[in-house]
Design an enzyme around this catalytic site. Sequence first.
Site, PDB file in Angstrom:
ATOM      1  N   GLU A 159      30.392  46.009  44.573  1.00 38.92           N
ATOM      2  CA  GLU A 159      29.837  44.757  45.083  1.00 38.92           C
ATOM      3  C   GLU A 159      29.196  45.017  46.446  1.00 38.92           C
ATOM      4  O   GLU A 159      29.862  45.035  47.481  1.00 38.92           O
ATOM      5  CB  GLU A 159      30.937  43.704  45.214  1.00 38.92           C
ATOM      6  CG  GLU A 159      30.431  42.357  45.683  1.00 38.92           C
ATOM      7  CD  GLU A 159      31.547  41.446  46.159  1.00 38.92           C
ATOM      8  OE1 GLU A 159      31.363  40.225  46.081  1.00 38.92           O
ATOM      9  OE2 GLU A 159      32.583  41.942  46.610  1.00 38.92           O
ATOM     10  N   ASP A 185      35.540  45.444  45.136  1.00 38.44           N
ATOM     11  CA  ASP A 185      35.217  44.223  45.857  1.00 38.44           C
ATOM     12  C   ASP A 185      34.823  44.537  47.301  1.00 38.44           C
ATOM     13  O   ASP A 185      35.377  45.437  47.936  1.00 38.44           O
ATOM     14  CB  ASP A 185      36.441  43.292  45.837  1.00 38.44           C
ATOM     15  CG  ASP A 185      36.164  41.958  46.489  1.00 38.44           C
ATOM     16  OD1 ASP A 185      35.313  41.226  45.971  1.00 38.44           O
ATOM     17  OD2 ASP A 185      36.800  41.656  47.515  1.00 38.44           O
TER      18      ASP A 185
END
Length: 416
Positions: free
Chosen positions: A111, A56
């Site tokens: 990401e 993330d």
Amino acid sequence: MFDGTDSHYFHSGSRGYHWMWDSRLFNYGSWEVLRFLLSNARWWLEEYKFDGFRFDGVTSMMYTHHGLQVAFTGNYSEYFGLATDVDAVVYLMLVNDVIHGLYPETVTVGEDVSGMPAFCISTQDGGVGFDYRLHMAVADKWIELLQKRDEDWQMGDIVHTLTNRRWLEKCVVYAESHDQALVGDKTIAFWLMDKDMYDFMALDRPSTPLIDRGIALHKMIRLITMGLGGEGYLNFMGNEFGHPEWIDFPRADQYLPNGKFVPGNGNSYDKCRRRFDLADAEYLRYHGLQEFDRAMQHTEEAYEFMTSGHQFISRKDEADRIITFERGNLVFVFNFHWNKSYSDYPVGCLKPGKYKVVLDSDDPKFGGFGRISPTAEYFTVETKHDGRPRSFLVYAPCRTAVVYALVEDEEASVAA
């Protein structure tokens, strides 16, 4: 503050604090931090048999400005300069090397919204080492477009956003994610159909123009995202059947250390659930949207177009609102026009032969109007069109997406 300082595992001062997320920032140059994070990755693989990781906020890690208030243009100075956190990039290389070295079959997805070069190249070849990049810009683009009339959508803009990735860089894509459907924002379905969803989603009630438009565009958005956006496709918590409401966790009002006030929702549980029963209720229009998602997945399973090396975009027509492209052995035709349907519309293709419809968003079982015959056959002619050596003629109703396949390919996939 574990050892009485603000820099035990983190950077000290402002560099160790993320002002937007109210979180601390690791010092990736510290041996202790590297040992902790690398052993953590191995622990999940060995103890819980994880088969992959989604990392993330990787953009936030790789740059000291965290990608905030920065518009990446593709200039290499934006990636390799004083704003790059070299220690963080080295950690990402290390963790990918450890994961793939111990368990080669493990998949890592990063990401990143910046487009960092070599992000999905192996560490052995000098890259960061991820298998896939999470293509975040696509979901943001759909929310941007949904705040406009679809008459104002630009076909070239849609295609550019979906295909704007580095050559041979594999991407995972979705039409909507937590960034769009959390904490008071709207789902795609609610952007499209708003409060009509509460009263007109039952099949025993007449539809409305807003519902008809929303159901048609919801299917088209998902299919073109899957068709052009990358090598992997994700749903998000009810996106596959058009969940009407956003997700909101119980939250109290709070003041962040930087003085910023974040309003809560009175610790309400009202939006803290997903109504998956809506998709299974055959008397609701949600069921048709889910059936379309099932058909999309089955089409991909049969033809494996997302992993094909062949992709050719033959038309982005702003006047006709038509997008056509080839992916693998399939031909996709999208008509985004709000009221114009086209008879005998020429579509360029590569391979000669007879084509048949393998997926039609206008099929009545998907909430469509059944304007295209499922048994129709389309024969190519040796007439060049849109840069392709051959073409065939189709009927393209307004707000529909249709996928065509060579009959020989269709028969082979059915047999398989």
